[in-house]
Design a protein around this motif. Structure first.
Motif, PDB file in Angstrom:
ATOM      1  N   ALA A 141     -45.704  36.439  -6.483  1.00  0.00           N
ATOM      2  CA  ALA A 141     -45.450  35.356  -6.926  1.00  0.00           C
ATOM      3  C   ALA A 141     -44.896  34.344  -6.142  1.00  0.00           C
ATOM      4  CB  ALA A 141     -44.567  35.564  -8.267  1.00  0.00           C
ATOM      5  N   LEU A 142     -45.306  34.085  -4.896  1.00  0.00           N
ATOM      6  CA  LEU A 142     -44.541  33.101  -3.989  1.00  0.00           C
ATOM      7  C   LEU A 142     -45.483  31.748  -4.748  1.00  0.00           C
ATOM      8  CD1 LEU A 142     -45.371  34.697  -0.391  1.00  0.00           C
ATOM      9  CD2 LEU A 142     -43.190  34.251  -1.862  1.00  0.00           C
ATOM     10  N   PHE A 143     -44.671  30.583  -4.561  1.00  0.00           N
ATOM     11  CA  PHE A 143     -45.125  29.311  -5.094  1.00  0.00           C
ATOM     12  C   PHE A 143     -46.327  28.942  -4.209  1.00  0.00           C
ATOM     13  CE2 PHE A 143     -40.581  29.410  -6.560  1.00  0.00           C
ATOM     14  CZ  PHE A 143     -40.982  30.177  -7.723  1.00  0.00           C
ATOM     15  N   PRO A 144     -47.234  28.684  -4.688  1.00  0.00           N
ATOM     16  CA  PRO A 144     -48.602  28.289  -3.672  1.00  0.00           C
ATOM     17  C   PRO A 144     -48.417  26.568  -3.328  1.00  0.00           C
ATOM     18  CG  PRO A 144     -49.198  28.469  -5.789  1.00  0.00           C
ATOM     19  CD  PRO A 144     -47.966  28.975  -6.051  1.00  0.00           C
ATOM     20  N   MET A 145     -47.808  25.782  -4.290  1.00  0.00           N
ATOM     21  CA  MET A 145     -47.618  24.477  -3.967  1.00  0.00           C
ATOM     22  C   MET A 145     -46.409  24.202  -2.932  1.00  0.00           C
ATOM     23  SD  MET A 145     -46.746  25.921  -6.763  1.00  0.00           S
ATOM     24  CE  MET A 145     -46.760  25.591  -8.650  1.00  0.00           C
ATOM     25  N   MET A 146     -45.662  25.161  -2.520  1.00  0.00           N
ATOM     26  CA  MET A 146     -44.649  24.872  -1.623  1.00  0.00           C
ATOM     27  C   MET A 146     -44.766  25.812  -0.268  1.00  0.00           C
ATOM     28  SD  MET A 146     -41.451  25.423  -4.141  1.00  0.00           S
ATOM     29  CE  MET A 146     -41.644  24.866  -5.975  1.00  0.00           C
ATOM     30  N   ARG A 177     -31.695  25.259  -6.813  1.00  0.00           N
ATOM     31  CA  ARG A 177     -31.177  25.262  -8.328  1.00  0.00           C
ATOM     32  C   ARG A 177     -29.609  25.712  -8.217  1.00  0.00           C
ATOM     33  NH1 ARG A 177     -35.611  24.272  -7.577  1.00  0.00           N
ATOM     34  NH2 ARG A 177     -34.413  22.273  -7.428  1.00  0.00           N
ATOM     35  N   PHE A 221     -41.950  40.721  -7.322  1.00  0.00           N
ATOM     36  CA  PHE A 221     -42.999  40.590  -8.499  1.00  0.00           C
ATOM     37  C   PHE A 221     -43.804  41.535  -7.451  1.00  0.00           C
ATOM     38  CE2 PHE A 221     -42.137  38.404 -11.938  1.00  0.00           C
ATOM     39  CZ  PHE A 221     -40.864  37.465 -11.540  1.00  0.00           C
ATOM     40  N   ARG A 277     -36.836  35.268   0.103  1.00  0.00           N
ATOM     41  CA  ARG A 277     -36.670  34.297  -0.951  1.00  0.00           C
ATOM     42  C   ARG A 277     -35.625  34.877  -1.796  1.00  0.00           C
ATOM     43  NH1 ARG A 277     -41.559  32.398  -4.854  1.00  0.00           N
ATOM     44  NH2 ARG A 277     -41.097  34.637  -5.689  1.00  0.00           N
ATOM     45  N   CYS A 278     -35.337  36.336  -2.049  1.00  0.00           N
ATOM     46  CA  CYS A 278     -34.540  36.782  -2.735  1.00  0.00           C
ATOM     47  C   CYS A 278     -33.452  36.939  -2.115  1.00  0.00           C
ATOM     48  CB  CYS A 278     -35.306  38.318  -3.407  1.00  0.00           C
ATOM     49  SG  CYS A 278     -36.469  37.811  -4.631  1.00  0.00           S
ATOM     50  N   PHE A 300     -35.934  27.497  -2.664  1.00  0.00           N
ATOM     51  CA  PHE A 300     -35.770  27.095  -4.019  1.00  0.00           C
ATOM     52  C   PHE A 300     -34.700  27.607  -5.081  1.00  0.00           C
ATOM     53  CE2 PHE A 300     -37.152  27.828  -8.598  1.00  0.00           C
ATOM     54  CZ  PHE A 300     -37.834  26.782  -8.813  1.00  0.00           C
ATOM     55  N   GLY A 301     -34.131  28.816  -4.817  1.00  0.00           N
ATOM     56  CA  GLY A 301     -32.932  29.384  -5.386  1.00  0.00           C
ATOM     57  C   GLY A 301     -31.696  28.734  -5.012  1.00  0.00           C
TER      58      GLY A 301
END
Ligand SMILES: Nc1ncnc2c1ncn2[C@@H]1O[C@H](COP(=O)(O)OP(=O)(O)OP(=O)(O)O)[C@@H](O)[C@H]1O
Ligand SMILES: [Mg+2]
Lengths: 382, 284, 285
Positions: A107-112, A124, A103, A168-169, A120-121
């Motif tokens: 848009a990195l997840f700040p809570m992780m 999932r 992005f 991450r991607c 994450f991916g």
């Protein structure tokens, strides 16, 4: 000796090559997106072969993000088809598409932490714990962040965040990686550095990149092919060299690299050489790519480096005219003269080679300028 | 005027005096209540007759401390249970409300939002009586038409829970909405893009982000429920909550046991409130 | 994609709808309906206006109503006057390092049950209370006087009870007031009162309005404080409602009273919003 329009053959050759020798990773066909009445993306088509670096270059607000979001499935196209590896993406939700998007704001997840972000991916997809750990470590290594797994996102620098977003991607091994101005948030120095790193990373992993930017130097440096976009339309898709040397539209000529614009009228035209009377005064001869009629209104573009300061009198093929120096813009290897023609106040930029040869030039000097007939870029005004 | 501007000494002194007076006004009743909980006297009043903890611990005929006072202990337990269910319910529904009003689009959204705000401006007493009436109507209807006697429709534990929930949920919705508004929705899109489905996105991303707000709102909900009087008054059955029980005792004359309970309440709620404050500060 | 969206909407919408319709809308419709029904001589329920007629014919009812309304407005105003300087002091005057501490101190008492707070006032003020004790000790009084069960005490209690809901919103709007505005005004020669009325109060209006609405509503609907601190003379309208419901078991009359109270509170809230050109949505945020 009639020259064929070179672009035509080039284009066909390229398409044939793509068709027969390479796999197409991403194919976008006549895609249009309307927000109510407003057309954000207008009938765009392109194909990206496997493993290549494809850039979309355009000014802010031209619809780049919208196009990318449609490929990722976050926005639905109003019309048109999108295929990834030959599979139609119509109606496939974003979480089921083999593309990943980096992005504009990362848009990195700040809570992780870093590791959880990257995993994450994989989680999932329900991969095993051991596998995930291995893959995360491998990818961290690859983006030079080994040992950063436990860090919180807000403890990272801009460039590191950047690389986490990419990792991450990439860890998901997507068919196509979409990047939405990923360097936009970085400062200039870091941007220069990341530009090179990103290109090398892409070469290393071999994933197809679709890269969005409004910065032409990013696009030119990194890409195999660049599409220039303006107001929702693709103006030209080509190699960086061709975009610079053979722009197909006035917009491309002005947007890619600096250009000096002249407006004028054709006096005569034969053998693909036109005589143009410019509104600013001088009369020029230039090669043209299409046959023009006397009286046609045209735009003529001249790169700063196409104009030679004090050309050798022996060169006969040159267009010559005089300018008055308004200012000297010193910028190292990229220094220019800011000038205007004798009888007009149009601003001109002229490359000033830093060979000490022209050190004597001063403000308000009157200087002769010459340029080769081959280096003019001329468009009929519509 | 303000700290950066020069001001006269008198102005400053007067202002300081006023604020000190205000804080005295604020704390005097609480302090006095706490102090008198330890007075060795049959009545919660001065003179001071010496320090004692008997109003907490004693189990004598003329003096039953709170730890042995079964009626009060029962009511505390009832209040705890009510507050627990109210908190749970309003956290769930309030979070749904926040998602609904911040992320979804549907017809009559404005109208529904306005309805959601209504409990803020409806006096608690009115909420109490209208819920009492309606549950009674429903109860009668069920009984006459189907001959079933539904316990839920009688004043009692669950009606108290529902009555308190009806306005506390609004508060939770507002608090969680405020946090949700600060949420960057591209995070959700990023999660979708990485292969999460909608449920996973909500669970792993959005709810994680909302957690401090939900917990904070939950703490507030718990305290509000624990101390609610006006709505509860009309809905209690035979299980009185602590405020109702205390009210009955205060109305009919008071003993230092009430001070002892108050002391415990003051200490307990202050601790919850301070913890809540501490965590919400740490978040930002 | 579409289906998932539908599903999400349904998931969030249904609990909210259940809550609002079962606990807010239908009960209030029921309240309204009940207020128009009476039991006729044959013991059957019929539609009638007589519950409302009773209200207007019996002076004790409507006088209590008017009294409650006027006192609530008075309480709201007093709360505002007391709260404004405190909020101002905490946001603008006191040294920043004390600010956080004072704010915590300000909020703390209000987490404690209203009942405990009222009880505290009762043991302070009553005839055998702490204040009387000290006044006699100091020789200012010969014999204790009853300070409870007076209008003034009741107002004191109501102001105390609802103070928080005025202080907090005003503190937060004043916090957002740029100090340089006050400095500029001062620099341009404005005096304290001009600054107060031309800068501070206009800026703080949203906070003042939201505080006032909540305080007014809470005061109007308060049962506990008037009942305990005002005693038999409190003549608060919620007590009439309570009496109708619990003591006389005349729910229809009680509904009519309840509905009148609801109308009064809605009208005042609406007027408050209109006069200050605010809307509810903005005020709650
Ligand atoms: N959801 C939307 N609704 C209406 N208009 C939109 C929406 N999203 C984008 N637009 C409009 O579409 C146009 C293209 O937007 P887009 O975000 O694709 O631009 P961009 O090329 O990515 O620009 P930038 O370089 O600034 O990121 C803009 O004019 C924008 O206002
Ligand atoms: Mg964009």
């Amino acid at each position: 000796m009639l020259r064929k329009p070179p672009l035509f053959s080039q284009d066909v050759k390229q398409r044939l090559a793509i068709r027969f020798f390479m796999q197409i990773d991403l194919s976008v066909q006549e895609v249009t997106k309307k927000f109510n009445e407003f057309i954000a993306v207008d009938n765009v088509s392109f194909e990206v072969p496997d493993g290549s670096f494809f850039s979309i270059l355009g000014p802010s607000g031209c619809g780049k993000t919208t196009l990318l979001r449609m490929i990722a499935g976050l926005t639905e196209p109003t019309e048109g088809k999108i295929e990834i590896r030959g599979k139609s993406m119509l109606g496939i939700p974003p979480n089921k598409r083999p593309v990943n998007l980096i992005f504009q704001q990362l848009a990195l997840f700040p809570m992780m932490n870093v590791e959880e972000n990257i995993a994450f991916g994989l989680r999932r997809r329900g991969e095993g714990k051991v596998d995930i750990k291995k893959k995360v470590e491998a990818i961290l290594e690859r983006v030079d962040l080994a040992g950063f797994g436990d860090k919180k996102i807000d403890q990272l620098s801009g460039g590191q965040k950047q690389r986490v977003a990419i990792a991450r991607c990439l860890v998901l091994e997507p068919a196509v990686l979409l990047l939405d101005e990923p360097l936009g948030a970085l400062d200039l120095k870091l941007r220069e550095q990341m530009k090179v790193e990103l290109k090398m990373l892409q070469a290393k992993v071999g994933t197809t990149f679709v890269y969005i930017t409004h910065d032409q130097s990013e696009a030119l440096v990194m890409s195999d092919h660049v599409a220039v976009m303006n107001q929702g339309v693709f103006e030209q898709i080509d190699t960086p060299q061709n975009l610079y040397n053979r722009p197909e539209t006035p917009f491309v000529a002005q947007f890619v690299g600096d250009n000096n614009a002249w407006s004028g009228r054709i006096r005569q035209c034969n053998d693909m050489t036109a005589e143009i009377e410019t509104a600013e005064g001088p009369i020029f001869h230039t090669k043209v790519r299409e046959s023009l009629q006397p009286g046609d209104e045209v735009d003529l573009f001249l790169r700063p480096e196409a104009m030679l300061i004090l050309p050798d009198p022996s060169l006969s093929e040159l267009n010559r005219f005089h300018i008055i120096v308004k200012d000297i813009l010193f910028d190292g290897a990229n220094s220019r003269l800011l000038a205007h023609p004798l009888d007009a106040d149009t601003e001109l930029l002229i490359a000033l080679p830093q060979t000490r040869q022209y050190d004597y030039i001063q403000k308000n000097d009157k200087i002769e300028i010459g340029w080769d007939q081959q280096s003019g870029i001329c468009f009929r005004r519509s | 005027m303000i700290r950066t501007l020069p001001t006269s000494k008198t102005y400053n002194r007067c202002f300081k005096f006023y604020v000190v007076l205000y804080f005295t006004f604020l704390f005097a009743p609480l302090l006095v209540t706490c102090i008198l909980a330890f007075n060795d006297s049959q009545f919660p009043s001065l003179p001071w007759k010496g320090f004692t903890v008997e109003w907490f611990t004693a189990d004598l005929t003329e003096r039953v401390g709170i730890f042995h006072d079964q009626i009060n202990l029962d009511s505390i337990w009832v209040s705890f249970r009510v507050a627990f269910f109210v908190t749970l319910l309003s956290m769930i529904v309030g979070t749904c409300g926040a998602f609904l009003f911040e992320q979804e689009d549907f017809r009559y959204k404005q109208l529904l939002y306005f309805l959601m705000l209504c409990p803020l401006v409806i006096p608690g007493v009115i909420l109490g009586i209208s819920i009492l009436l309606f549950s009674n109507t429903l109860g009668t209807y069920f009984e006459t038409n189907w001959n079933i006697d539904v316990d839920l429709f009688r004043p009692g534990f669950w009606l108290v829970v529902l009555g308190q929930f009806s306005f506390i949920a609004t508060l939770v919705t507002l608090v969680v909405s405020a946090r949700l508004r600060k949420f960057d929705r591209t995070l959700e899109e990023a999660a979708l893009n990485l292969g999460a489905n909608r449920l996973e996105v909500i669970w792993f991303i959005t709810l994680k982000f909302l957690r401090p707000a939900i917990i904070g709102a939950g703490a507030v909900a718990f305290l509000m429920s624990f101390e609610n009087f006006n709505t509860t008054l009309f809905l209690v059955g035979y299980q009185a909550t602590l405020p109702i029980n205390l009210y009955l005792q205060v109305r009919d004359g008071s003993t230092p046991v009430i001070n002892a309970i108050s002391f415990l309440l003051i200490v307990g709620t202050s601790m919850v409130a301070l913890a809540n404050l501490y965590f919400s500060r740490k978040e930002t | 994609m579409k289906n998932q969206k539908r599903w999400g909407l349904f998931f969030f919408l249904s609990p909210v709808l259940l809550w609002l319709f079962l606990l807010i809308v239908l009960p209030h419709i029921d309240l309204l309906a009940m207020s128009f029904r009476i039991e006729n001589d044959d013991g059957q329920m019929v539609w009638s206006l007589s519950n409302y007629l009773n209200f207007f014919e019996e002076p004790i009812y409507w006088l209590t109503f008017v009294r409650t309304a006027i006192f609530s407005i008075l309480v709201t105003f007093l709360t505002f006057v007391i709260a404004l300087p405190v909020a101002f002091y905490i946001t603008k005057v006191v040294a920043p390092k004390f600010q956080g501490f004072l704010l915590v101190l300000l909020l703390l008492p209000f987490w404690v049950s209203e009942l405990v707070r009222v009880y505290g006032w009762m043991i302070l003020l009553r005839e055998s209370g702490v204040i009387n004790h000290f006044l006699i000790k100091l020789g200012l009084l010969n014999q204790p006087i009853e300070m409870l069960y007076k209008d003034a005490t009741m107002i004191l209690g109501l102001v105390y009870t609802s103070m928080l809901f005025m202080v907090v919103p005003i503190t937060s709007v004043l916090d957002s007031l740029d100090n340089s505005l006050i400095e500029a005004a001062y620099d341009l020669g404005a005096n304290m009162w001009t600054i107060l009325f031309k800068i501070i109060i206009p800026h703080a209006t949203p906070g003042i309005v939201s505080g006032s609405i909540v305080v007014f509503m809470l005061t109007l609907g308060n049962y506990l404080t008037p009942n305990l601190m005002g005693g038999k003379n409190s003549l608060w309208f919620t007590e009439q409602i309570y009496n109708q419901f619990i003591a006389s078991f005349n729910w229809n009359q009680g509904s009519a009273f309840g509905f009148l109270l609801l109308v009064l509170s809605s009208i005042v809230v609406w007027l408050g919003l209109k006069l200050t050109r605010q809307n509810l949505r903005k005020v709650v945020q």
